[in-house]
Design a protein around this motif. Structure first.
Motif, PDB file in Angstrom:
ATOM      1  N   ILE A   3     -14.346   5.796  63.381  1.00  0.00           N
ATOM      2  CA  ILE A   3     -15.216   5.483  64.751  1.00  0.00           C
ATOM      3  C   ILE A   3     -15.531   7.188  65.395  1.00  0.00           C
ATOM      4  N   TYR A   4     -14.210   7.887  65.438  1.00  0.00           N
ATOM      5  CA  TYR A   4     -14.296   9.086  66.054  1.00  0.00           C
ATOM      6  C   TYR A   4     -15.296  10.027  65.400  1.00  0.00           C
ATOM      7  N   ILE A   9     -20.804  12.466  65.607  1.00  0.00           N
ATOM      8  CA  ILE A   9     -22.358  12.758  65.362  1.00  0.00           C
ATOM      9  C   ILE A   9     -23.153  12.394  66.317  1.00  0.00           C
ATOM     10  N   ILE A  10     -23.062  11.019  67.007  1.00  0.00           N
ATOM     11  CA  ILE A  10     -23.979  10.896  67.890  1.00  0.00           C
ATOM     12  C   ILE A  10     -24.019  11.808  69.116  1.00  0.00           C
ATOM     13  N   PHE A  11     -22.919  12.264  69.386  1.00  0.00           N
ATOM     14  CA  PHE A  11     -23.000  13.465  70.707  1.00  0.00           C
ATOM     15  C   PHE A  11     -23.455  14.777  70.098  1.00  0.00           C
ATOM     16  N   ILE A  12     -23.416  15.113  69.009  1.00  0.00           N
ATOM     17  CA  ILE A  12     -24.068  16.436  68.596  1.00  0.00           C
ATOM     18  C   ILE A  12     -25.286  16.517  68.354  1.00  0.00           C
ATOM     19  N   ILE A  13     -25.963  15.276  68.058  1.00  0.00           N
ATOM     20  CA  ILE A  13     -27.371  15.017  68.094  1.00  0.00           C
ATOM     21  C   ILE A  13     -28.094  15.035  69.371  1.00  0.00           C
ATOM     22  N   CYS A  55     -10.219  18.321  67.475  1.00  0.00           N
ATOM     23  CA  CYS A  55      -9.535  17.642  68.498  1.00  0.00           C
ATOM     24  C   CYS A  55      -9.073  16.103  68.053  1.00  0.00           C
ATOM     25  N   TYR A  56      -9.516  15.680  67.128  1.00  0.00           N
ATOM     26  CA  TYR A  56      -9.083  14.338  66.548  1.00  0.00           C
ATOM     27  C   TYR A  56      -7.597  14.371  66.338  1.00  0.00           C
ATOM     28  N   PHE A  57      -6.967  15.641  66.175  1.00  0.00           N
ATOM     29  CA  PHE A  57      -5.514  15.749  65.851  1.00  0.00           C
ATOM     30  C   PHE A  57      -4.923  16.100  67.100  1.00  0.00           C
ATOM     31  N   ILE A  58      -5.315  16.014  68.252  1.00  0.00           N
ATOM     32  CA  ILE A  58      -4.618  16.359  69.483  1.00  0.00           C
ATOM     33  C   ILE A  58      -2.907  15.723  69.426  1.00  0.00           C
ATOM     34  N   ASN A  59      -2.149  16.576  69.348  1.00  0.00           N
ATOM     35  CA  ASN A  59      -0.683  16.289  69.537  1.00  0.00           C
ATOM     36  C   ASN A  59       0.105  17.654  69.967  1.00  0.00           C
ATOM     37  N   GLU A  60       1.287  17.277  69.996  1.00  0.00           N
ATOM     38  CA  GLU A  60       2.126  18.647  70.287  1.00  0.00           C
ATOM     39  C   GLU A  60       2.320  19.726  69.075  1.00  0.00           C
ATOM     40  N   ASN A  61       2.083  19.218  67.916  1.00  0.00           N
ATOM     41  CA  ASN A  61       2.262  20.190  66.899  1.00  0.00           C
ATOM     42  C   ASN A  61       1.058  21.003  66.624  1.00  0.00           C
ATOM     43  N   ASP A 175      -0.825  17.375  54.059  1.00  0.00           N
ATOM     44  CA  ASP A 175      -0.987  16.128  54.892  1.00  0.00           C
ATOM     45  C   ASP A 175      -2.300  15.378  54.502  1.00  0.00           C
ATOM     46  N   GLU A 176      -2.029  14.443  53.617  1.00  0.00           N
ATOM     47  CA  GLU A 176      -3.381  13.486  53.019  1.00  0.00           C
ATOM     48  C   GLU A 176      -4.302  13.147  53.978  1.00  0.00           C
ATOM     49  N   ILE A 177      -3.962  12.482  55.092  1.00  0.00           N
ATOM     50  CA  ILE A 177      -4.655  12.015  56.459  1.00  0.00           C
ATOM     51  C   ILE A 177      -5.631  13.306  56.740  1.00  0.00           C
ATOM     52  N   SER A 178      -4.914  14.459  56.760  1.00  0.00           N
ATOM     53  CA  SER A 178      -5.693  15.566  57.623  1.00  0.00           C
ATOM     54  C   SER A 178      -6.606  16.153  56.535  1.00  0.00           C
ATOM     55  N   ILE A 179      -6.411  16.094  55.326  1.00  0.00           N
ATOM     56  CA  ILE A 179      -7.180  16.596  54.390  1.00  0.00           C
ATOM     57  C   ILE A 179      -8.394  15.630  54.029  1.00  0.00           C
ATOM     58  N   ASN A 180      -8.181  14.484  54.166  1.00  0.00           N
ATOM     59  CA  ASN A 180      -9.379  13.339  54.284  1.00  0.00           C
ATOM     60  C   ASN A 180     -10.282  13.494  55.205  1.00  0.00           C
ATOM     61  N   TYR A 181      -9.642  13.659  56.317  1.00  0.00           N
ATOM     62  CA  TYR A 181     -10.595  13.773  57.666  1.00  0.00           C
ATOM     63  C   TYR A 181     -11.246  15.080  57.768  1.00  0.00           C
ATOM     64  N   ILE A 182     -10.768  16.270  57.411  1.00  0.00           N
ATOM     65  CA  ILE A 182     -11.488  17.488  57.280  1.00  0.00           C
ATOM     66  C   ILE A 182     -12.498  17.546  56.295  1.00  0.00           C
ATOM     67  N   LEU A 183     -12.215  16.790  55.039  1.00  0.00           N
ATOM     68  CA  LEU A 183     -13.257  16.862  54.287  1.00  0.00           C
ATOM     69  C   LEU A 183     -14.459  15.907  54.557  1.00  0.00           C
ATOM     70  N   LEU A 184     -14.441  14.830  55.266  1.00  0.00           N
ATOM     71  CA  LEU A 184     -15.350  14.141  55.655  1.00  0.00           C
ATOM     72  C   LEU A 184     -16.167  15.125  56.850  1.00  0.00           C
ATOM     73  N   LEU A 185     -15.568  15.662  57.818  1.00  0.00           N
ATOM     74  CA  LEU A 185     -16.183  16.544  58.829  1.00  0.00           C
ATOM     75  C   LEU A 185     -16.800  17.661  58.343  1.00  0.00           C
ATOM     76  N   LEU A 186     -16.380  18.395  57.388  1.00  0.00           N
ATOM     77  CA  LEU A 186     -17.089  19.413  56.759  1.00  0.00           C
ATOM     78  C   LEU A 186     -18.260  18.898  55.858  1.00  0.00           C
ATOM     79  N   THR A 187     -18.391  17.756  55.324  1.00  0.00           N
ATOM     80  CA  THR A 187     -19.203  17.305  54.691  1.00  0.00           C
ATOM     81  C   THR A 187     -20.546  16.908  55.236  1.00  0.00           C
TER      82      THR A 187
END
Length: 336
Positions: A3-4, A9-13, A55-61, A175-187
């Motif tokens: 969803i994010y 994508i809608i925003f950047i278009i 920014c999807y990963f916004i947290n203290e880390n 971090d599997e979640i991070s790598i999956n997400y960034i992979l989609l983002l760069l794709t």
């Protein structure tokens, strides 16, 4: 996550339509090298899209990373808008941002498999300076290779695919979640870049170099059983492009900070376009895929032997030798 990304994508278009309407932050800013990418005006919003993706990963880390990434992004946008025209001033800002981030987060490289270098790096200040130098080389090398559609975005996408594969096979921990997400983002960036819907610009290339430099150092620090030369192999192309360009320009008494059209990807583009009489778009895409395909082969070989420092070193030297050989042949073809 999906969803994010969909909302992003809608925003950047919509944001890109706004930029085109206002004739703001577009390509064709007068730089000679832009003639290799597209004759139309394309929004240089790739860096903004990638940063918002982070920014999807916004947290203290990740607060520190987002803060310094935003500084890198703003510096790149100022460069794209020609608000900071001096390459020297931009480089000084890069040094300040990167060194501050490294010291603040205490990021170091403690095992290079080179005994003398490891002894030197035992000094904290020298270690911080060394890590800063490495990341600066990646940042500016990323900017140098960002001249063809999908070359820079595709290159870093390949790195992510290799890391994803190694993690999937439990060769490294990440971090599997991070790598999956960034992979989609760069794709998504890769696809938009193919069709001239978005360009990275200086902001995007700076941000990719900064984030991947840090990401790969962290990856190595978490998996020190692998060879540090494997990390160098993954970044060999932008790093060598940067260092080779400095040496080349110095040999011709030109400022290393001055942009030109004699990078390897530009020479390959010139050769393909002239030899096969291709249109700009097709020659552009083919050039990028030739370079990315070679790197995919090298990465796959390196990934199958990630603990073998001697093999990684041979692959790096082979790539450098092949780069140099092809470069001089194509340079003579263009200027001979």
């Amino acid at each position: 996550m999906f969803i994010y990304l969909f909302l992003l994508i809608i925003f950047i278009i919509l944001f890109n339509k706004f930029l085109v309407k206002k004739s703001f932050l577009l390509s064709e800013t007068g730089d000679y090298h832009q003639k290799f990418a597209s004759l139309s005006k394309v929004p240089l919003s790739g860096g903004i899209f990638i940063f918002l993706g982070f920014c999807y990963f916004i947290n203290e880390n990740i607060y520190s990373f987002l803060l310094f990434s935003s500084a890198v992004l703003i510096l790149g946008i100022f460069s794209d808008l020609k608000l900071i025209k001096s390459a020297s001033i931009r480089f000084l800002f890069q040094i300040f941002i990167v060194f501050s981030f490294i010291v603040f987060n205490e990021i170091q490289i403690n095992d290079t498999r080179i005994f003398l270098l490891d002894k030197i790096l035992s000094n904290n200040i020298i270690n911080y300076a060394f890590v800063t130098f490495c990341i600066l080389v990646v940042i500016n090398g990323s900017n140098f290779i960002d001249g063809m559609n999908t070359l820079a975005s595709g290159y870093y996408l390949l790195i992510l695919i290799i890391i994803f594969y190694l993690n999937l096979n439990q060769n490294i921990i990440i971090d599997e979640i991070s790598i999956n997400y960034i992979l989609l983002l760069l794709t998504i960036v890769f696809i938009l870049n193919i069709f001239n819907k978005i360009f990275l610009g200086d902001a995007g290339s700076y941000l990719l170099g900064f984030s991947f430099g840090i990401f790969l150092i962290d990856t190595y620090n978490l998996n020190q059983e692998i060879s540090p030369f494997f990390i160098i192999l993954l970044l060999w192309y932008p790093c060598f492009e940067n260092l080779f360009s400095i040496l080349r320009k110095n040999s011709f008494k030109h400022s290393p900070m001055r942009a030109d059209d004699n990078h390897l990807h530009q020479l390959i583009f010139f050769y393909i376009k002239k030899k096969y009489k291709l249109k700009l778009f097709l020659a552009n895409i083919i050039t990028a895929q030739i370079l990315n395909f070679y790197n995919l082969i090298i990465f796959c070989i390196g990934a199958s032997l990630i603990t073998k420092t001697d093999i990684q070193a041979i692959l790096i030297l082979l790539s450098i030798a092949l780069y140099s050989f092809i470069y001089f042949r194509l340079y003579l073809f263009k200027n001979g």
